[in-house]
Design a protein around this motif. Structure first.
Motif, short mmCIF file in Angstrom:
data_model
loop_
_atom_site.label_atom_id
_atom_site.label_comp_id
_atom_site.label_asym_id
_atom_site.label_seq_id
_atom_site.Cartn_x
_atom_site.Cartn_y
_atom_site.Cartn_z
N SER A 192 -3.21 50.72 -31.37
CA SER A 192 -2.09 50.19 -32.17
C SER A 192 -1.37 51.39 -32.82
CB SER A 192 -2.62 49.27 -33.26
OG SER A 192 -3.34 50.04 -34.20
N THR A 193 -0.25 51.13 -33.47
CA THR A 193 0.49 52.24 -34.09
C THR A 193 -0.38 52.98 -35.12
OG1 THR A 193 2.41 50.83 -33.88
CG2 THR A 193 2.70 52.80 -35.20
N ASP A 194 -1.10 52.21 -35.95
CA ASP A 194 -1.96 52.85 -36.97
C ASP A 194 -3.10 53.62 -36.30
OD1 ASP A 194 -0.44 51.85 -38.93
OD2 ASP A 194 -1.83 50.25 -39.55
N GLU A 195 -3.66 53.04 -35.26
CA GLU A 195 -4.77 53.71 -34.55
C GLU A 195 -4.29 54.98 -33.86
OE1 GLU A 195 -7.54 49.79 -33.54
OE2 GLU A 195 -6.09 50.52 -32.06
N ARG A 196 -3.06 54.92 -33.35
CA ARG A 196 -2.50 56.11 -32.67
C ARG A 196 -2.41 57.28 -33.66
NH1 ARG A 196 -0.93 60.07 -31.37
NH2 ARG A 196 0.49 60.79 -29.74
N THR A 197 -2.01 56.98 -34.90
CA THR A 197 -1.95 58.01 -35.94
C THR A 197 -3.37 58.48 -36.28
OG1 THR A 197 -0.01 56.90 -36.83
CG2 THR A 197 -1.04 58.54 -38.25
N ALA A 198 -4.28 57.53 -36.42
CA ALA A 198 -5.67 57.86 -36.77
C ALA A 198 -6.33 58.73 -35.69
CB ALA A 198 -6.48 56.59 -36.97
N GLU A 234 -11.22 59.72 -42.01
CA GLU A 234 -10.28 58.79 -41.37
C GLU A 234 -10.95 57.41 -41.28
OE1 GLU A 234 -6.96 58.61 -40.17
OE2 GLU A 234 -7.86 56.61 -40.14
N LEU A 236 -10.24 54.60 -39.90
CA LEU A 236 -10.28 53.85 -38.63
C LEU A 236 -11.19 54.51 -37.59
CD1 LEU A 236 -6.50 52.87 -38.23
CD2 LEU A 236 -8.40 51.45 -39.03
N GLY A 269 -10.93 52.29 -33.92
CA GLY A 269 -11.01 50.84 -33.71
C GLY A 269 -12.03 50.59 -32.61
#
Ligand code: AMP
Length: 282
Positions: A192-198, A234, A236, A269
């Motif tokens: 997801s967008t947040d996971e991509r950053t994480a 981090e 996630l 995730g």
């Protein structure tokens, strides 16, 4: 460019190339190609006259709770990327073409597969070695190209080729990354967008380890701790493993006084990502 679905089609094409005296390269992949794969295909096309790309999501290298069913697939897009990179043939078999239902043979490499992904994914490297052996026997290429992204896989395949006298040369190719440092992977597609950053934490933590090594740090434990602290910051991210091993034997070391492989596997995730670097102490 032709997409061969059967072993017979590949053999017939390769045989006619061999009669013409062409050098042949193989690039084994599971498809859903990205620039990492493309870099392998381009290099293969530069160094050989004909390039076969295999696209096969190999069921026997996935564990029962892994992502075989959801693994991304897009053969039409893959074909365009293969053509652009200079491939001459895609081999995209069904599992039923690759495996006899009553098959009783598999290829296993011991030792090198004990740690890292081998320890976390039981049976994974047996599946990899078996399918790669079959691909080598089907395509009969002069050279095969693998990414350093899968550092343990590259070491295992090189050992298998040496131990079993496969008449093929194995070429390792550097890791291709996104502009922000994330190693390219078909599995990045799950994020997801947040996971991509994480997910940036993988490369960031390895960069911190490199910085520490530049200060002449010799303790593998200190290196592991630095990486661990970063990844734990981090929310996630969940560590699967952090390993500092001898770059040749892949066995754990305490003192960094020879080339080492620093390798990590981290869940972002539900998505398991890997990354690594090799450090050559001066
Ligand atoms: P896969 O489709 O993930 O099985 O990968 C096929 C081949 O591409 C393997 O040899 C991988 O090591 C290589 N590969 C995957 N990602 C990268 C990357 N980011 N950079 C270089 N090679 C890669």
């Amino acid at each position: 460019m032709n997409i061969a679905k059967t072993i017979e089609e590949v053999r017939s094409q390769v045989n006619s190339w061999k009669k013409e005296g062409y050098s042949i390269a193989l690039v084994p992949t599971m498809g859903y190609l990205h620039e990492g794969h493309v870099s392998l295909i381009k290099r293969a096309a530069n160094e050989n006259q004909k390039v076969v790309v295999s696209i096969f999501v190999n069921p026997i290298q996935f564990g029962p709770s892994e992502d075989l069913a959801s693994y991304p697939r897009d053969l039409d897009r893959d074909k365009i990327l293969c053509e652009g990179a200079g491939a001459n043939l895609i081999f995209a078999p069904e599992a039923s073409e690759m495996y006899y239902v009553d098959a009783q043979t598999n290829v296993s490499v011991n030792g090198l597969t004990n740690g890292l992904c081998g320890a976390k994914r039981p049976g994974h490297f047996n599946g990899v070695c078996t399918v790669v052996s079959k691909l080598f026997n089907i395509v009969c290429a002069d050279k095969a190209y693998f990414g350093e992204k899968d550092a343990q896989q590259l070491a295992v395949i090189k050992r298998m080729v040496r131990d079993l006298n496969f008449p093929i040369e194995i070429i390792g190719c550097p890791i291709v990354r996104e502009a922000d440092g994330l190693a390219k992977s078909s599995r990045n597609n799950y994020l997801s967008t947040d996971e991509r950053t994480a997910a940036l934490i993988l490369n960031k933590s390895l960069n911190s380890a490199k910085e520490l090594l530049l200060t002449h740090e010799k303790s593998a434990e200190n290196l592991t701790e630095t990486i661990k602290k970063q990844i734990q910051s981090e929310v996630l991210a969940k560590i699967d493993y952090i390993e500092v091993v001898d770059a040749l034997s892949l066995t754990a070391i305490d003192l960094i006084d020879k080339p080492v492989l620093v390798a990590i596997a981290v869940y972002i995730g539900k998505t398991r990502l890997i990354d690594n670097f090799i450090w050559q102490s001066k």
